[in-house]
Design an enzyme around this catalytic site. Structure first.
Site, PDB file in Angstrom:
ATOM      1  CG  ASP A 178      -2.166   0.888   0.951  1.00 15.58           C
ATOM      2  OD1 ASP A 178      -2.121   1.693   0.003  1.00 15.58           O
ATOM      3  OD2 ASP A 178      -3.159   0.797   1.703  1.00 15.58           O
TER       4      ASP A 178
HETATM    5  C1  BGC Z   1      -4.963   3.330   0.270  1.00 13.31           C
HETATM    6  C2  BGC Z   1      -5.200   2.302  -0.805  1.00 13.31           C
HETATM    7  C3  BGC Z   1      -5.086   2.942  -2.157  1.00 13.31           C
HETATM    8  C4  BGC Z   1      -3.716   3.580  -2.281  1.00 13.31           C
HETATM    9  C5  BGC Z   1      -3.454   4.196  -3.644  1.00 13.31           C
HETATM   10  C6  BGC Z   1      -3.700   4.138   0.034  1.00 13.31           C
HETATM   11  O1  BGC Z   1      -3.625   5.209   0.913  1.00 13.31           O
HETATM   12  O2  BGC Z   1      -4.908   2.678   1.530  1.00 13.31           O
HETATM   13  O3  BGC Z   1      -6.458   1.718  -0.639  1.00 13.31           O
HETATM   14  O4  BGC Z   1      -5.305   1.995  -3.168  1.00 13.31           O
HETATM   15  O5  BGC Z   1      -3.618   4.589  -1.295  1.00 13.31           O
HETATM   16  O6  BGC Z   1      -4.202   5.307  -3.856  1.00 13.31           O
END
Ligand code: BGC
Length: 730
Positions: free
Chosen positions: A270
């Site tokens: 993530d």
């Molecule tokens: C979130 C994810 C997301 C990623 C990319 C993160 O902060 O937890 O769910 O896909 O950002 O935007």
């Protein structure tokens, strides 16, 4: 390309090129003025060559033309002409925005998820996106956590079916086969692995404490369903589990995800989740964070650059295995190949092409989805005559509250959806209530309703038959990093409600929210229509429902607690050794609160309709069932009203005696059935031996059934079912 050719390609790559493939850089690194790389690139501490060796791009660079330019440059600058992948969060639509996932879940209609996936893929791919970071399959039981809006609720069966349907919508009917030849498909990424939906005290990014049995039984099936549906990527979660952050957890990634769940695709971190291993306190520096994450099995690093900046030395000195790197790169190149990118790096995009985005057909699909996601929580009358909804033609109606004139109906994670394209409720209500409608004109902010707005609402309420109060929380208050400790609406909205209630008790509350709320102070409201964040066509759907052009059918997939003290709360709890019953309610040493009932305000599966349905005549086809011989459970559902409607019929099972204590009830089936006025329909469900298997205890977490008795029942919600019948598994 054939599989062998990809392997060949990996063998021709230099170490730097391979490390590039496992890095994902944010789109803004690519979109600054050409040549001016001082912004994000400098911030990350990388240089321009890193841009062109990185394997994928995080987010959308703003236009199809930009995607074309970046892709062409990547292919040209890469020695082996390896294309990049654009990955973005397309969560509930791209430009045509559907209701938030928690709302769409309330439809209990997996087909709508497939439609949403298809429309999202059609729109997003025409602007250059290849992979969506969706579905989020995290099971949720705590509305303090803001990300419940991205989930489909608290039930394992529903979450799994919705995830599978959404992936089918994104990727096409043949799991992932269509990705290579149908460029209007998106590859799905299941997230967040694992257990992210259960943060301690509901605070985002906090630690997760789940028993292994609970993890296997409740939390993993959603991911498993996504993998079985063909999702080629899985994203790690920010949380620790058993004290170890998921990003650096070899047991989770290698044992559970790869071996037990059979996942062969790409794992991705993530956002900056690998660099954050330092903050978690399990890595002293970037090199150690990168080493721990890579050796645990996290293939791609999103947003942070510990892989790009530290791995070379660690591979060269043998601290990490180059063979593992080759395998990760092979998985990434296979994904690129499966998306058709080697043969067609632009996946059919052409400069200047006109796009069929936000087509009228898509508008109708978002409208249909909004209609089905609305949940009628209450519909009574203040005078015990006729229920307030649907609005009676000819009667005067007032409209006030922060969502009367607000376009903030899309909800978080609405990609490229624009509020300017959203018609607010007042405009839509004017369309259907042509006379006798009074709408407040004073600006009304959800977090601070002014006394002027309250006074005006009171004046309107004094002069109308029915007063609609559109209340709720702004979209900024749900989604990532929006945990709360109070589930009530802001004090000024409660004040607004009370002031109006004193002059006119005929109040219909339209509630806009991304999470279940404590609604006890609205106890006197005769009608509450839960709108969630209903998307681009949401206000139209609400207006049509208020006047009865649509008969609401949605049912909750997440329990509404009475107050924040009851959370986490969910319908499929384990029985207590000292359960509270009608008979022992007055006793002290039973499982209860001394200041509040155990039951929630609105249980899982609950939702009303303008029709009224009754349930009767529960029957089982036989008293026994076995591995070869399932049992059929059926009941009659009758529409007692003069209005046709759709009822979501639910099938629940309880395992009476097991090795482990089993939930008081578990959903094992559901059907959406349209029933004409006065009509009775026989609804049946099949219960197989496989349906009653469950995860047993340590060390193996094996899943199997046990012979014995089960209670089966059918009903309108988890708290409203027919007296159960007993069947025995032999
Ligand atoms: C979130 C994810 C997301 C990623 C990319 C993160 O902060 O937890 O769910 O896909 O950002 O935007």
């Amino acid at each position: 390309m054939e599989a062998l050719e990809i392997q060949q390609l990996v063998s021709e790559m230099t170490l730097d090129e391979k490390i590039g493939q496992i890095a994902q850089l944010p789109a803004d690194c690519y979109t600054n003025n050409a040549g001016d790389r001082t912004g994000p690139v400098q911030r990350l501490g990388i240089d321009e060559t890193d841009l062109w060796r990185a394997g994928s791009v995080l987010g959308w660079p703003g236009s199809a033309e930009e995607c074309i330019r970046i892709q062409k440059t990547v292919v040209e600058k890469s020695r082996l002409h390896i294309p990049t992948i654009f990955m973005s969060d397309v969560v509930h639509g791209w430009k045509s925005i559907f209701p938030i996932p928690l709302a769409l879940g309330s439809s209990w209609d997996p087909h709508l998820f497939e439609v949403m996936g298809k429309v999202s893929a059609q729109e997003a791919t025409q602007e250059g996106v290849h992979v969506t970071f969706s579905p989020m399959v995290d099971l949720v039981r705590d509305p303090r956590w803001g990300r419940v809006m991205e989930s489909t609720g608290e039930d394992v069966l529903l979450n799994s079916q919705f995830a599978a349907s959404l992936i089918k919508g994104y990727q096409g009917d043949d799991k992932s086969e269509s990705l290579a030849h149908n460029f209007h498909t998106l590859a799905a990424c299941v997230k967040h692995f694992a257990g992210y939906g259960a943060p301690e005290a509901g605070r985002d990014y906090a630690t997760v404490s789940l028993s292994g049995q609970e993890l296997y039984e409740k939390y993993l099936p959603g991911y498993q369903a996504g993998i079985a549906a063909g999702a080629p990527l899985v994203m790690m979660s920010f949380n620790t589990i058993d004290g170890l952050p998921a990003h650096a957890n070899p047991y989770l990634i290698q044992e559970v995800l790869r071996k037990k769940m059979g996942f062969t695709g790409v794992t991705i971190s993530d956002f900056a989740g690998i660099a954050e291993l330092i903050e978690h306190g399990i890595a002293a520096d970037a090199a150690q964070a990168a080493r721990k994450a890579f050796s645990a099995g996290c293939d791609v690093e999103m947003a942070s650059v510990t892989y790009l900046t530290t791995l070379r030395e660690q591979f060269e000195t043998g601290k990490l295995s180059v063979q593992a790197l080759d395998e990760a790169v092979l998985r990434i190149l296979t994904l690129k190949n499966n998306l058709g990118l080697f043969d067609n790096p632009l996946r059919g995009l052409q400069p200047g092409q006109t796009h069929s985005i936000q087509q009228p057909a898509f508008r109708e699909e978002t409208y249909q989805a909004a209609l089905e996601s609305l949940v009628l929580l209450r519909n009574e009358s203040s005078t015990s005559r006729q229920a307030l909804l649907p609005l009676t033609p000819g009667k005067s109606v007032g409209l006030a509250g922060p969502f009367a004139h607000s376009s903030d109906l899309l909800g978080g994670w609405s990609a490229e959806g624009k509020q300017q394209c959203v018609e607010p409720l007042d405009a839509q209500l004017k369309r259907v209530v042509t006379d006798n409608l009074k709408v407040s004109q004073v600006a009304c902010e959800p977090l601070a309703v002014s006394s002027q707005a309250i006074e005006e609402a009171v004046e309107i309420a004094k002069n109308v038959d029915t007063m609609i109060l559109a209340l709720g929380l702004p979209s900024q208050w749900s989604g990532e990093a929006t945990s709360v400790t109070d589930l009530r609406l802001p004090a000024s909205q409660r004040k607004l409600y009370q002031a109006v209630q004193q002059v006119n008790p005929n109040i219909v509350v339209v509630l806009v929210t991304g999470r279940p709320l404590d609604l006890t102070y609205l106890d006197s409201a005769p009608s509450i229509l839960l709108a969630w964040f209903p998307g681009t066509q949401g206000a139209r759907a609400i207006a049509d429902t208020l006047v009865g052009k649509n008969n609401p059918s949605g049912k909750l997939t997440m329990t509404f607690p009475r107050n924040v003290g009851q959370v986490p709360i969910h319908y499929d709890a384990l029985p207590s050794g000292r359960p509270e019953t009608e008979e022992n309610k007055q006793e002290r040493y039973v499982s209860h609160y001394v200041d509040c009932a155990n039951e929630p305000a609105y249980p899982f599966g609950f939702g009303k309709s303008y029709s009224s349905f009754s349930y009767s005549d529960l029957q089982v086809s036989s008293a026994e069932f076995s591995q070869d011989q399932p049992v059929t459970v059926s009941a009659t559902v009758t529409n007692e009203s003069s209005r046709g409607g759709t009822e979501i019929v639910q099938f629940y099972v309880h395992d009476c005696v097991g090795e482990l204590s089993r939930p008081v009830r578990e959903l094992k089936g559901f059907k959406r059935i349209e029933i004409n006025p006065g009509e009775s329909v026989r609804v049946s469900f099949t219960l197989t031996e496989e349906d009653v298997r469950y995860t047993h205890s340590m060390p193996a977490f094996a899943r199997y059934s046990e012979p014995g008795d089960f209670l089966v029942t059918i009903g309108a919600s988890s708290a409203d079912t027919l007296p159960p019948l007993r069947v025995t598994l032999v």
